[in-house]
Enzyme design. Structure first.
Site, mmCIF file in Angstrom:
data_model
loop_
_atom_site.group_PDB
_atom_site.id
_atom_site.type_symbol
_atom_site.label_atom_id
_atom_site.label_comp_id
_atom_site.label_asym_id
_atom_site.label_seq_id
_atom_site.Cartn_x
_atom_site.Cartn_y
_atom_site.Cartn_z
ATOM 1 C CG ASN A 143 -2.092 -1.088 0.769
ATOM 2 O OD1 ASN A 143 -2.890 -0.848 -0.130
ATOM 3 N ND2 ASN A 143 -2.099 -2.232 1.429
ATOM 4 C CG HIS B 157 25.051 3.030 6.483
ATOM 5 N ND1 HIS B 157 26.002 3.271 5.530
ATOM 6 C CD2 HIS B 157 23.859 3.269 5.898
ATOM 7 C CE1 HIS B 157 25.418 3.650 4.411
ATOM 8 N NE2 HIS B 157 24.110 3.655 4.611
ATOM 9 C CB THR C 63 15.235 -7.054 15.526
ATOM 10 O OG1 THR C 63 14.723 -7.635 16.728
ATOM 11 C CG2 THR C 63 14.920 -5.562 15.494
ATOM 12 C CE LYS C 64 16.680 -11.279 19.098
ATOM 13 N NZ LYS C 64 16.599 -11.400 20.511
#
Length: 185
Positions: A77, A107, A162-163
């Site tokens: 969307n 980074h 994050t996992k």
């Protein structure tokens, strides 16, 4: 006139359909503006659909490989950003709400040596992201590098994943935690 559409909306829809079939014939509809960087490294599945203002960036130095792959019947969307240097792969029937960010890189790390560097000079670190079939990702969620989201899962609005997530799971929060997992029996 189609019910619920103003003349301007109707004309915009016709324009978007025309441009989609001209430039993306396999796709269902691309709503413009639609931004891609290095489009030759992006593969769109059948019936791909977008909202407005999406940005899809492929940054791989392997010029002949696809680094962002959308399965069939994927829908993203409005105002999503998907960026890959290594690989982001979305399965079939993936639904992504507005303002979602998916990336396979960042980074550098958070070591002291890295933090002493100007952020633009830090080495880019990447790990592939896999989003399996029939996944729904809610509004404003983020999916970060190295994550696999198992099939038939739901990522709650605003979650930061994050996992990796097992199939048939519901996750939410910052960072995302499993709220519930269903048995596939």
């Amino acid at each position: 006139m189609l019910r619920g559409y103003s003349l301007y909306s109707f004309i915009t829809l016709i324009k978007d359909l025309f441009l989609t079939k001209l430039f993306y014939p396999k796709c269902r509809i691309i709503r413009f503006p639609f931004y891609t960087r290095n489009e030759k490294q992006i593969k769109f599945g059948e019936n791909f659909t977008t909202g407005r203002g999406n940005r899809i960036d492929a940054f791989s130095f392997k010029t002949d490989e696809k680094v962002i792959i959308f399965g069939d019947n994927c829908q993203i969307n409005d105002y999503c950003h998907i960026a890959a240097t290594e690989m982001i792969k979305l399965g079939n029937n993936v639904l992504i709400a507005s303002k979602v960010y998916i990336t396979d890189h960042d980074h550098g790390d958070t070591s002291l040596d890295s933090l002493k560097m100007n952020p633009i000079n830090r080495p880019i670190v990447s790990k592939p992201v896999m989003i399996e079939d029939d996944v729904w990702i809610g509004e404003g969620a983020m999916v970060l590098k190295g994550v696999t989201i198992g099939k038939n899962s739901v990522v709650a609005a605003g979650a930061v994943v994050t996992k990796s997530i097992p199939p048939f799971s519901i996750v939410g929060g910052v960072p995302a935690k499993i709220l519930r997992t269903y048995s596939n029996e």
